[in-house]
Design a protein around this motif. Structure first.
Motif, PDB file in Angstrom:
ATOM      1  N   LEU A 291      -8.619  55.170  17.617  1.00  0.00           N
ATOM      2  CA  LEU A 291      -9.906  55.780  17.923  1.00  0.00           C
ATOM      3  C   LEU A 291      -9.800  57.288  17.742  1.00  0.00           C
ATOM      4  CD1 LEU A 291     -11.038  53.807  21.122  1.00  0.00           C
ATOM      5  CD2 LEU A 291     -11.741  53.444  18.744  1.00  0.00           C
ATOM      6  N   SER A 292     -10.764  57.866  17.037  1.00  0.00           N
ATOM      7  CA  SER A 292     -10.658  59.284  16.688  1.00  0.00           C
ATOM      8  C   SER A 292     -10.725  60.183  17.919  1.00  0.00           C
ATOM      9  CB  SER A 292     -11.748  59.663  15.693  1.00  0.00           C
ATOM     10  OG  SER A 292     -13.033  59.464  16.254  1.00  0.00           O
ATOM     11  N   GLY A 293     -11.369  59.715  18.983  1.00  0.00           N
ATOM     12  CA  GLY A 293     -11.449  60.514  20.190  1.00  0.00           C
ATOM     13  C   GLY A 293     -10.126  60.686  20.902  1.00  0.00           C
ATOM     14  N   THR A 294      -9.133  59.877  20.548  1.00  0.00           N
ATOM     15  CA  THR A 294      -7.812  59.984  21.169  1.00  0.00           C
ATOM     16  C   THR A 294      -6.857  60.848  20.352  1.00  0.00           C
ATOM     17  OG1 THR A 294      -6.932  57.993  20.069  1.00  0.00           O
ATOM     18  CG2 THR A 294      -8.105  57.678  22.159  1.00  0.00           C
ATOM     19  N   LEU A 295      -7.312  61.372  19.219  1.00  0.00           N
ATOM     20  CA  LEU A 295      -6.484  62.248  18.400  1.00  0.00           C
ATOM     21  C   LEU A 295      -6.416  63.637  19.033  1.00  0.00           C
ATOM     22  CD1 LEU A 295      -7.916  61.431  14.847  1.00  0.00           C
ATOM     23  CD2 LEU A 295      -5.810  60.521  15.846  1.00  0.00           C
ATOM     24  N   SER A 296      -5.372  64.377  18.701  1.00  0.00           N
ATOM     25  CA  SER A 296      -5.286  65.771  19.118  1.00  0.00           C
ATOM     26  C   SER A 296      -6.326  66.594  18.358  1.00  0.00           C
ATOM     27  CB  SER A 296      -3.898  66.323  18.838  1.00  0.00           C
ATOM     28  OG  SER A 296      -3.694  66.466  17.437  1.00  0.00           O
ATOM     29  N   GLY A 297      -6.535  67.844  18.813  1.00  0.00           N
ATOM     30  CA  GLY A 297      -7.496  68.701  18.138  1.00  0.00           C
ATOM     31  C   GLY A 297      -7.157  68.923  16.676  1.00  0.00           C
ATOM     32  N   GLY A 298      -5.879  69.137  16.395  1.00  0.00           N
ATOM     33  CA  GLY A 298      -5.464  69.341  15.016  1.00  0.00           C
ATOM     34  C   GLY A 298      -5.661  68.115  14.160  1.00  0.00           C
ATOM     35  N   GLN A 299      -5.376  66.933  14.724  1.00  0.00           N
ATOM     36  CA  GLN A 299      -5.567  65.690  13.996  1.00  0.00           C
ATOM     37  C   GLN A 299      -7.049  65.428  13.740  1.00  0.00           C
ATOM     38  OE1 GLN A 299      -3.565  63.110  16.733  1.00  0.00           O
ATOM     39  NE2 GLN A 299      -1.508  63.678  16.013  1.00  0.00           N
ATOM     40  N   GLN A 300      -7.888  65.785  14.716  1.00  0.00           N
ATOM     41  CA  GLN A 300      -9.325  65.635  14.519  1.00  0.00           C
ATOM     42  C   GLN A 300      -9.839  66.569  13.429  1.00  0.00           C
ATOM     43  OE1 GLN A 300     -11.652  65.867  18.112  1.00  0.00           O
ATOM     44  NE2 GLN A 300     -10.516  64.214  19.123  1.00  0.00           N
ATOM     45  N   GLN A 301      -9.245  67.765  13.328  1.00  0.00           N
ATOM     46  CA  GLN A 301      -9.658  68.680  12.259  1.00  0.00           C
ATOM     47  C   GLN A 301      -9.294  68.111  10.895  1.00  0.00           C
ATOM     48  OE1 GLN A 301     -11.414  72.015  12.550  1.00  0.00           O
ATOM     49  NE2 GLN A 301     -11.772  70.930  10.638  1.00  0.00           N
ATOM     50  N   MET A 302      -8.109  67.523  10.790  1.00  0.00           N
ATOM     51  CA  MET A 302      -7.725  66.862   9.545  1.00  0.00           C
ATOM     52  C   MET A 302      -8.712  65.744   9.206  1.00  0.00           C
ATOM     53  SD  MET A 302      -3.605  66.598  10.097  1.00  0.00           S
ATOM     54  CE  MET A 302      -2.619  68.042  10.493  1.00  0.00           C
ATOM     55  N   LEU A 303      -9.111  64.984  10.226  1.00  0.00           N
ATOM     56  CA  LEU A 303     -10.059  63.888  10.005  1.00  0.00           C
ATOM     57  C   LEU A 303     -11.416  64.428   9.570  1.00  0.00           C
ATOM     58  CD1 LEU A 303     -10.903  60.947  10.092  1.00  0.00           C
ATOM     59  CD2 LEU A 303     -11.194  61.155  12.579  1.00  0.00           C
ATOM     60  N   ALA A 304     -11.864  65.512  10.193  1.00  0.00           N
ATOM     61  CA  ALA A 304     -13.156  66.090   9.824  1.00  0.00           C
ATOM     62  C   ALA A 304     -13.152  66.553   8.367  1.00  0.00           C
ATOM     63  CB  ALA A 304     -13.498  67.253  10.750  1.00  0.00           C
ATOM     64  N   ILE A 305     -12.053  67.169   7.937  1.00  0.00           N
ATOM     65  CA  ILE A 305     -11.946  67.582   6.532  1.00  0.00           C
ATOM     66  C   ILE A 305     -11.878  66.357   5.631  1.00  0.00           C
ATOM     67  CG2 ILE A 305     -10.500  68.783   4.839  1.00  0.00           C
ATOM     68  CD1 ILE A 305      -9.636  70.662   7.125  1.00  0.00           C
ATOM     69  N   GLY A 306     -11.085  65.365   6.029  1.00  0.00           N
ATOM     70  CA  GLY A 306     -10.978  64.139   5.244  1.00  0.00           C
ATOM     71  C   GLY A 306     -12.308  63.434   5.106  1.00  0.00           C
ATOM     72  N   ARG A 307     -13.062  63.382   6.190  1.00  0.00           N
ATOM     73  CA  ARG A 307     -14.391  62.748   6.153  1.00  0.00           C
ATOM     74  C   ARG A 307     -15.299  63.462   5.152  1.00  0.00           C
ATOM     75  NH1 ARG A 307     -17.292  62.808  11.776  1.00  0.00           N
ATOM     76  NH2 ARG A 307     -17.309  65.032  11.238  1.00  0.00           N
TER      77      ARG A 307
END
Length: 249
Positions: free
Chosen positions: A143-159
């Motif tokens: 679940l993306s909400g359980t990622l760290s802030g940095g991991q979420q930033q990677m996901l946002a760029i990937g999205r």
């Protein structure tokens, strides 16, 4: 990170804004900003909080109303909805990442495909994102909400990349991240640019932004106060005093 070379003056303009103005409840956030982003460059905007940086990228992507002219690849965007702008390839990574917390990493990436319309090939686009950010492949079922802030930033760029952007707009991608993660994010942006992607980067971290930028502007109180190549701004006494020597970045 080494300074990238400056694009030639003959480079094709991808994105142009002229006399851009944004108001919020009678308060002017942007005061007639004019700029052009050349195809294949990293163009950065730096400045303090409240300078109007986010207002500018939000106006370009269609999230906020604006006056003035916005042109992408020769086509006026002023009357085009935010959804249609993303379909045309103007895609924003918003400040604060804004991943969909109850959805998995893979489901967030699948949502990114909506922006591309028929331009994309899901499998190859997904492989490209996983190659850029291998951690997302490892965490695709998380679940993306359980990622760290940095991991979420990677996901946002990937999205955003899943939408096959022609111009990638990034709003404060380093905000709230640890230095080692900031370095990873900027390495990824440099790699994307090396592959030909046009990037408009809004940042408070002047040091990182100007080291990867071909050109940039300094924005204060909704107006452009300095302009130059990344190297010129990095060496500017005004920029060094305000943003590098005890300031931001």
């Amino acid at each position: 990170m080494s300074q990238v070379s400056t694009l030639s003056a003959e480079a094709v303009t991808a994105l142009e804004v002229k006399d851009l103005q944004v108001h919020y409840s009678g308060i002017m956030a942007l005061r007639g900003v004019t700029l052009s982003v050349r195809r294949g460059e990293i163009f950065t905007l730096i400045g303090p909080n409240g300078a109007g940086k986010s207002s500018l990228v939000n106006a370009i992507s269609g999230i906020v109303r604006s006056s003035g002219a916005i042109t992408f690849e020769g086509q006026a965007l002023n009357t085009v909805s935010a959804h249609r702008r993303s379909r045309q390839g103007v895609i924003q990574v918003p400040e604060g990442r804004r991943v969909i917390a109850p959805m998995t990493v893979l489901e967030n990436l699948e949502l990114g495909c909506e922006a591309s319309g028929t331009r994309g090939d899901f499998k190859s686009d997904l492989e490209r994102v996983y190659d850029l950010f291998p951690l997302l492949a490892e965490r695709k079922g998380q679940l993306s909400g359980t990622l760290s802030g940095g991991q979420q930033q990677m996901l946002a760029i990937g999205r955003a990349l899943m939408g096959r952007p022609k111009v990638l707009l990034l709003d404060e991608p380093s905000l709230g991240l640890a230095p080692v993660i900031i370095a990873d994010v900027f390495r990824a942006l440099k790699r994307l640019n090396d592959e030909g992607m046009t990037i408009l980067l809004v940042e408070q971290n002047a040091n990182h932004a100007l080291r990867v930028a071909h050109r940039g502007y300094v924005l204060q109180h909704g107006e452009i106060v300095l302009a130059g190549t990344g190297a010129e701004l990095l060496a500017s006494p005004e920029v060094r005093s305000a943003y590098l020597e005890g300031g931001h970045g």
